[in-house]
Motif scaffolding. Structure first.
Motif, PDB file in Angstrom:
ATOM      1  N   ASN A 141       0.816  -1.213   0.000  1.00  0.00           N
ATOM      2  CA  ASN A 141       0.000   0.000   0.000  1.00  0.00           C
ATOM      3  C   ASN A 141       0.850   1.264   0.000  1.00  0.00           C
ATOM      4  N   ARG A 142       1.993   1.233   0.677  1.00  0.00           N
ATOM      5  CA  ARG A 142       2.835   2.415   0.787  1.00  0.00           C
ATOM      6  C   ARG A 142       3.661   2.645  -0.485  1.00  0.00           C
ATOM      7  N   PRO A 183      -3.269   2.320  -3.464  1.00  0.00           N
ATOM      8  CA  PRO A 183      -2.684   2.001  -4.765  1.00  0.00           C
ATOM      9  C   PRO A 183      -2.679   3.191  -5.723  1.00  0.00           C
ATOM     10  N   VAL A 184      -1.656   3.278  -6.538  1.00  0.00           N
ATOM     11  CA  VAL A 184      -1.635   4.248  -7.636  1.00  0.00           C
ATOM     12  C   VAL A 184      -2.713   3.854  -8.638  1.00  0.00           C
ATOM     13  N   GLY A 185      -3.448   4.836  -9.143  1.00  0.00           N
ATOM     14  CA  GLY A 185      -4.541   4.559 -10.070  1.00  0.00           C
ATOM     15  C   GLY A 185      -5.832   4.170  -9.386  1.00  0.00           C
ATOM     16  N   ASP A 237      -8.571  -0.704  -1.804  1.00  0.00           N
ATOM     17  CA  ASP A 237      -8.703  -0.283  -3.201  1.00  0.00           C
ATOM     18  C   ASP A 237      -8.733   1.238  -3.363  1.00  0.00           C
ATOM     19  N   VAL A 238      -8.764   1.991  -2.249  1.00  0.00           N
ATOM     20  CA  VAL A 238      -8.860   3.448  -2.358  1.00  0.00           C
ATOM     21  C   VAL A 238      -7.558   4.077  -1.861  1.00  0.00           C
ATOM     22  N   TYR A 239      -7.374   5.346  -2.192  1.00  0.00           N
ATOM     23  CA  TYR A 239      -6.189   6.080  -1.736  1.00  0.00           C
ATOM     24  C   TYR A 239      -6.611   7.044  -0.639  1.00  0.00           C
ATOM     25  N   LEU A 240      -5.877   7.043   0.475  1.00  0.00           N
ATOM     26  CA  LEU A 240      -6.208   7.871   1.630  1.00  0.00           C
ATOM     27  C   LEU A 240      -5.047   8.822   1.925  1.00  0.00           C
ATOM     28  N   THR A 241      -5.349  10.087   2.097  1.00  0.00           N
ATOM     29  CA  THR A 241      -4.304  11.053   2.410  1.00  0.00           C
ATOM     30  C   THR A 241      -4.923  12.237   3.144  1.00  0.00           C
ATOM     31  N   ASN A 242      -4.103  13.210   3.497  1.00  0.00           N
ATOM     32  CA  ASN A 242      -4.567  14.400   4.203  1.00  0.00           C
ATOM     33  C   ASN A 242      -4.050  15.656   3.530  1.00  0.00           C
ATOM     34  N   ALA A 243      -4.789  16.735   3.684  1.00  0.00           N
ATOM     35  CA  ALA A 243      -4.365  18.015   3.122  1.00  0.00           C
ATOM     36  C   ALA A 243      -3.087  18.494   3.789  1.00  0.00           C
ATOM     37  N   VAL A 244      -2.998  18.343   5.105  1.00  0.00           N
ATOM     38  CA  VAL A 244      -1.815  18.700   5.883  1.00  0.00           C
ATOM     39  C   VAL A 244      -1.172  17.394   6.332  1.00  0.00           C
ATOM     40  N   LYS A 245       0.131  17.259   6.142  1.00  0.00           N
ATOM     41  CA  LYS A 245       0.789  15.976   6.341  1.00  0.00           C
ATOM     42  C   LYS A 245       1.323  15.754   7.758  1.00  0.00           C
TER      43      LYS A 245
END
Length: 423
Positions: A161-162, A309-311, A353-361
């Motif tokens: 995943n990373r 995942p990418v994509g 199957d989805v990508y998870l992130t944050n606006a501020v890291k």
């Protein structure tokens, strides 16, 4: 019970969870008590003895018990299978609340084994260091790691995943795993000489580590507890530690002798501009820049990078990491992440199957006693992180993006978006 009436169960080497589950179902269905079972490990998994055991139905265990079995199966203790079967036998024979009795010797011992596995997984997530290798097939990344337990299969999804956009391999004395973008491929045990000893990035990584080392906060006991010395030879930054420790006292003295000076105000816009000049070509490259650039919000400790995942068809963008995310180094693992997991499950969406992130890291907080209380980032701080987020989404290429809250919407659009009117 006579020795001849014992049932012997031979499981595969390592964490043969599937073999154990099948054996446990058969043993319970056959009414075989724990004291009549002998577990051994071998290359092939089979079940033999007298009488012939029936094929069992799936066992109905509490979720906590299933999770415990999955963890303890990775432990190196050869008694783990016998202990786990004793737990299953008691749970299926009237002691449904057994796991709530932490004073029970069996429950306590299994809990300590599970704790050891979680600790080993944390060390592997934190201390694996990939080296870049150019091959006829293209660019590959290879790492050597020596876990205490049989955790390779349990740890591999984290790296998938990373580092989903890379071709990588992790080699261990107990086995190997390779990711090429389609599936995880497991192989035989490896030796350390199969792994590269360095790459061109390591010198820069050591320079960064040396520049962030604070001699005034040196605590070698805490350092060894968090980063045991057994992992040092596989981590490029640790080559600098002995010299940094030896020079710490004199460096602190130099700091005390210097004339007081006004602190230099950091300009995050310049930091972002410098990052733009670096033009990362992959998500892994961008993540390295984010991790090495330091926080742009006060009080933060380390960057919490995106995961998935990418994509991916969908990317979810939150506000910023929380306390648990900062401690574990992963997005959406705290209370908000648990709520998101339930929502994804109800919507029929697999988190993997989805990508998870944050606006501020980074986690922005204020400390109250021993607690770290979340503090919302300012609009200016969101702006400073925006280039990272835009580049991240360019590299991930999701089908569409979901903003989880007003801060995420501000980062994505560049202007305030009232959630109530735009839900």
């Amino acid at each position: 019970m006579a020795r001849s009436s014992l049932v012997q169960v031979r499981l595969g080497a390592g964490a043969d969870l599937d073999g154990f589950r099948a054996a446990a179902r058969s043993l319970v269905a056959g009414g075989v008590p724990p004291e009549a079972v002998v577990f051994t490990s071998g290359e092939a998994a089979d079940l033999f003895g007298a009488p012939v055991l029936p094929e069992g139905e799936p066992l109905s265990l509490p979720r906590a018990a299933a999770d415990l079995v999955q963890l303890v199966a990775c432990h190196r203790d050869p008694e783990r299978w016998a202990l786990l079967y004793r737990l299953i036998w008691r749970l299926t024979h009237g002691e449904k609340a057994l796991l709530e009795v932490m004073s029970d010797p069996l429950v306590h011992r299994l809990a300590m084994m599970a704790k050891a596995i979680r600790r080993d997984l944390h060390k592997m997530h934190a201390f694996v260091r990939f080296r870049r290798v150019e091959t006829a097939e293209g660019e590959r990344y290879i790492a050597w790691f020596e876990p205490d337990n049989h955790i390779l299969a349990a740890a591999a999804p984290f790296f998938r995943n990373r580092f989903g956009s890379l071709d990588w391999t992790i080699l261990t004395p107990g086995g190997r795993v390779r990711w090429t973008g389609g599936a995880l491929h497991y192989g035989p045990p490896a030796t350390r000489d199969e792994a590269p000893t360095g790459d061109g990035f390591e010198e820069g990584w050591r320079d960064y580590y040396e520049s962030t080392f604070n001699p005034a906060r040196l605590n070698t006991t805490a350092m060894r507890a968090e980063m045991p010395k057994k992992y040092w030879r596989n981590m490029p930054e640790t080559a600098a530690i002995p010299a940094l420790v030896r020079a710490a006292t004199s460096r602190v003295g130099d700091m005390m002798d210097r004339e007081p000076a006004m602190p230099v105000k950091r300009n995050p816009d310049k930091a972002v501009a410098a990052m733009q000049d670096q033009a990362p070509r992959s998500l892994d490259e961008l993540n390295r820049i984010i991790a090495a650039s330091g926080p742009l919000v006060p009080g933060a400790t380390r960057a919490v990078l995106g995961e998935g995942p990418v994509g991916a068809a969908i990317a979810f963008v939150g506000e910023q990491p929380g306390d648990q995310e900062d401690l574990q180094g992963r997005p959406f693992v705290g209370p908000a992440g648990q709520l998101l997991d339930r929502a994804l499950e109800e919507a029929g969406i697999d988190r993997a199957d989805v990508y998870l992130t944050n606006a501020v890291k980074h986690f922005k907080f204020v400390r109250r006693g021993s607690r770290r209380i979340h503090e919302s980032p300012t609009a200016g701080e969101v702006k400073h992180y925006r280039w990272w987020l835009e580049r991240e989404l360019d590299l991930v290429r999701p089908g569409f993006v979901v903003a989880l809250g007003a801060t995420a919407a501000l980062a994505l659009t560049g202007h305030a978006v009232p959630v109530g009117r735009n839900r």
